[in-house]
Design a protein around this motif. Sequence first.
Motif, short mmCIF file in Angstrom:
data_model
loop_
_atom_site.label_atom_id
_atom_site.label_comp_id
_atom_site.label_asym_id
_atom_site.label_seq_id
_atom_site.Cartn_x
_atom_site.Cartn_y
_atom_site.Cartn_z
N GLY A 95 0.81 -1.22 0.00
CA GLY A 95 0.00 0.00 0.00
C GLY A 95 0.85 1.27 0.00
O GLY A 95 0.45 2.29 -0.56
N LEU A 96 2.01 1.20 0.65
CA LEU A 96 2.88 2.38 0.72
C LEU A 96 3.54 2.69 -0.62
O LEU A 96 4.03 3.80 -0.83
N ASN A 97 3.57 1.68 -1.52
CA ASN A 97 4.16 1.89 -2.85
C ASN A 97 5.57 2.49 -2.71
O ASN A 97 5.87 3.57 -3.21
N LEU A 98 6.43 1.77 -1.98
CA LEU A 98 7.71 2.31 -1.52
C LEU A 98 8.65 2.74 -2.64
O LEU A 98 8.85 2.02 -3.61
N GLN A 99 9.22 3.93 -2.48
CA GLN A 99 10.28 4.42 -3.36
C GLN A 99 11.59 4.27 -2.57
O GLN A 99 11.67 4.76 -1.45
N PRO A 100 12.61 3.62 -3.14
CA PRO A 100 13.81 3.30 -2.37
C PRO A 100 14.47 4.49 -1.68
O PRO A 100 15.01 4.37 -0.59
N GLY A 101 14.38 5.68 -2.30
CA GLY A 101 15.02 6.85 -1.70
C GLY A 101 14.06 7.74 -0.94
O GLY A 101 14.41 8.87 -0.58
N GLY A 102 12.85 7.26 -0.70
CA GLY A 102 11.79 8.11 -0.15
C GLY A 102 11.88 8.33 1.36
O GLY A 102 12.72 7.74 2.06
N THR A 103 10.99 9.18 1.83
CA THR A 103 10.88 9.48 3.26
C THR A 103 9.55 8.91 3.76
O THR A 103 8.50 9.24 3.21
N TYR A 104 9.61 8.08 4.79
CA TYR A 104 8.42 7.40 5.30
C TYR A 104 8.26 7.61 6.80
O TYR A 104 9.24 7.85 7.50
#
Length: 301
Positions: A16-25
Amino acid sequence: MTNYHEPVLLQACIDGLNLQPGGTYVDITFGGGGHSRAILDQLEGGRLFGFDQDADARANAQAIGDSRLTFVASNFRNIKRYLRLYKAEQADGILADLGISSHQIDTPERGFSTRFDADLDMRMNQQAERTARQVVNEYAEADLHRILGMYGEITNARTAAGAIVSARSNRPLKTVNDLKAALQRYAPRGKENKYFAQVFQALRIEVNEELQALEEFLEQVPDILKPGGRLVVMSYHSLEDRLVKNFINKGKFQGEVEKDLFGNEIKPLRSITRKPIEATPDEIARNPRARSAKLRIAEKL
């Protein structure tokens, strides 16, 4: 590392978060760190902020020992303030696993569980002032009636409030068993466990201001998420789920969605899940806590 049960709907949350490797979570309910570990596994670079007001959670974050993880010892209602403090005003995704951790329930002295006798505490933040004991012994009968009816959704809330007030006039209700004894004869036969669970839920929500905190958090989400960023929220009872659903669908908690002059809906989020995602029978068998979980996913427009 304290024993925490496996995270509920883990794969669905991560997807669901659709993670981007360089993202901020942001994981606003860090707990045992199960969801956070899974997020870190998929980040290359990137940053993760974990919020939790429970001291045990801080120890779990230290045990992970990952430089990309910043632990924030605070209630998630303060999310915007702390992200600004850490120079991370915008996030690619926010995860919320609401409710109470199985670890908190299974720690008898915290007073969350109907299964163990303990002081009536129920504070998620052990530094907070208000305890369940105070609510039970000091609140007016009308306030107890309101809390039990609204937050516990019990049908005989007025009677239960009266029973608590009359029991405490003899001596203060200090422990889980004191409270259960005061209400025992009003619990529906054969459904005592469910009834006490609802009473405890009502007190816990009041002690920790859970619904107010959730509303305050949700109102900050549109400012924090980047366009296309994801909000993933898991709730465990209808009160929380209703707030989340209304905010995603209408941009507010009550009333109808507002529209602009051209009839376009004015709301900050778009729902990704038409119906909430629920656990499979397999997962529920492994992890009973998953039984009442409802997962909703939204995207910032």
